[in-house]
Design a protein around this motif. Structure first.
Motif, PDB file in Angstrom:
ATOM      1  N   GLY A 122      22.120  65.548 106.779  1.00 33.04           N
ATOM      2  CA  GLY A 122      22.728  66.873 106.869  1.00 33.04           C
ATOM      3  C   GLY A 122      22.022  67.749 107.877  1.00 33.04           C
ATOM      4  O   GLY A 122      22.652  68.495 108.630  1.00 33.04           O
ATOM      5  N   ARG A 123      20.715  67.668 107.911  1.00 34.27           N
ATOM      6  CA  ARG A 123      19.936  68.457 108.860  1.00 34.27           C
ATOM      7  C   ARG A 123      20.246  68.032 110.298  1.00 34.27           C
ATOM      8  O   ARG A 123      20.397  68.867 111.184  1.00 34.27           O
ATOM      9  N   GLN A 124      20.370  66.726 110.525  1.00 28.26           N
ATOM     10  CA  GLN A 124      20.708  66.224 111.858  1.00 28.26           C
ATOM     11  C   GLN A 124      22.138  66.616 112.246  1.00 28.26           C
ATOM     12  O   GLN A 124      22.406  66.941 113.404  1.00 28.26           O
ATOM     13  N   ALA A 125      23.046  66.608 111.276  1.00 19.12           N
ATOM     14  CA  ALA A 125      24.446  66.938 111.564  1.00 19.12           C
ATOM     15  C   ALA A 125      24.591  68.407 111.952  1.00 19.12           C
ATOM     16  O   ALA A 125      25.467  68.756 112.743  1.00 19.12           O
ATOM     17  N   LEU A 126      23.749  69.263 111.403  1.00 15.53           N
ATOM     18  CA  LEU A 126      23.853  70.694 111.681  1.00 15.53           C
ATOM     19  C   LEU A 126      22.950  71.148 112.816  1.00 15.53           C
ATOM     20  O   LEU A 126      22.829  72.342 113.065  1.00 15.53           O
ATOM     21  N   THR A 127      22.323  70.217 113.512  1.00 16.18           N
ATOM     22  CA  THR A 127      21.468  70.586 114.632  1.00 16.18           C
ATOM     23  C   THR A 127      22.326  71.236 115.709  1.00 16.18           C
ATOM     24  O   THR A 127      23.338  70.700 116.133  1.00 16.18           O
ATOM     25  N   VAL A 140      24.069  73.985 115.384  1.00 16.63           N
ATOM     26  CA  VAL A 140      25.101  74.845 114.806  1.00 16.63           C
ATOM     27  C   VAL A 140      24.442  76.155 114.394  1.00 16.63           C
ATOM     28  O   VAL A 140      23.418  76.160 113.720  1.00 16.63           O
ATOM     29  N   ARG A 141      25.042  77.254 114.837  1.00 16.07           N
ATOM     30  CA  ARG A 141      24.474  78.557 114.500  1.00 16.07           C
ATOM     31  C   ARG A 141      25.502  79.399 113.768  1.00 16.07           C
ATOM     32  O   ARG A 141      26.700  79.203 113.917  1.00 16.07           O
ATOM     33  N   GLN A 142      25.009  80.362 113.044  1.00 15.44           N
ATOM     34  CA  GLN A 142      25.886  81.298 112.357  1.00 15.44           C
ATOM     35  C   GLN A 142      26.410  82.294 113.383  1.00 15.44           C
ATOM     36  O   GLN A 142      25.677  82.701 114.289  1.00 15.44           O
TER      37      GLN A 142
END
Length: 83
Positions: free
Chosen positions: A30-35, A37-39
Motif C-alpha cells: 500500500g505504501r508503494q502504491a501511494l508513492t 500521490v498527494r492530497q
C-alpha cells in the motif's frame, strides 16, 4: 504436555506469525502504491483553477426533460428503431 495442546499452540503461533507477515506485506504494498500521490491543496468546491468551457451549463441549473419523450425513445430503440 498433551500433544493436542502442543499442536494447538503450534497452529496458533503459526496463525499469528502469518497474520503479522501478511499485515506488514500489505502495508508495504500500500505504501508503494501511494508513492507520489498527494492530497489536493484546495477543496474541490472552492473555486476551480481549471477554466470551464464557455458553453457549459452553469453549476446548479437543473434541466427537466419530458418523461413521455424519453419513454418513446427507449421503446423505439428496443424495438430496433432509429436513434
Amino acid at each position: 504436555m498433551n500433544p493436542a495442546v502442543a499442536f494447538t499452540l503450534i497452529l496458533l503461533s503459526l496463525m499469528i506469525g502469518s497474520g503479522v507477515v501478511s499485515a506488514s506485506w500489505g502495508f508495504t504494498l500500500g505504501r508503494q502504491a501511494l508513492t507520489g500521490v498527494r492530497q489536493p491543496e484546495t477543496r474541490p468546491t472552492s473555486g476551480s483553477p481549471v477554466a470551464r468551457e464557455a458553453g457549459a451549463a452553469s453549476h446548479g441549473n437543473v434541466v427537466l426533460i419530458n418523461e413521455a419523450e424519453v419513454l418513446e425513445q427507449v421503446k423505439a430503440r428496443v424495438n430496433g428503431g432509429g436513434q
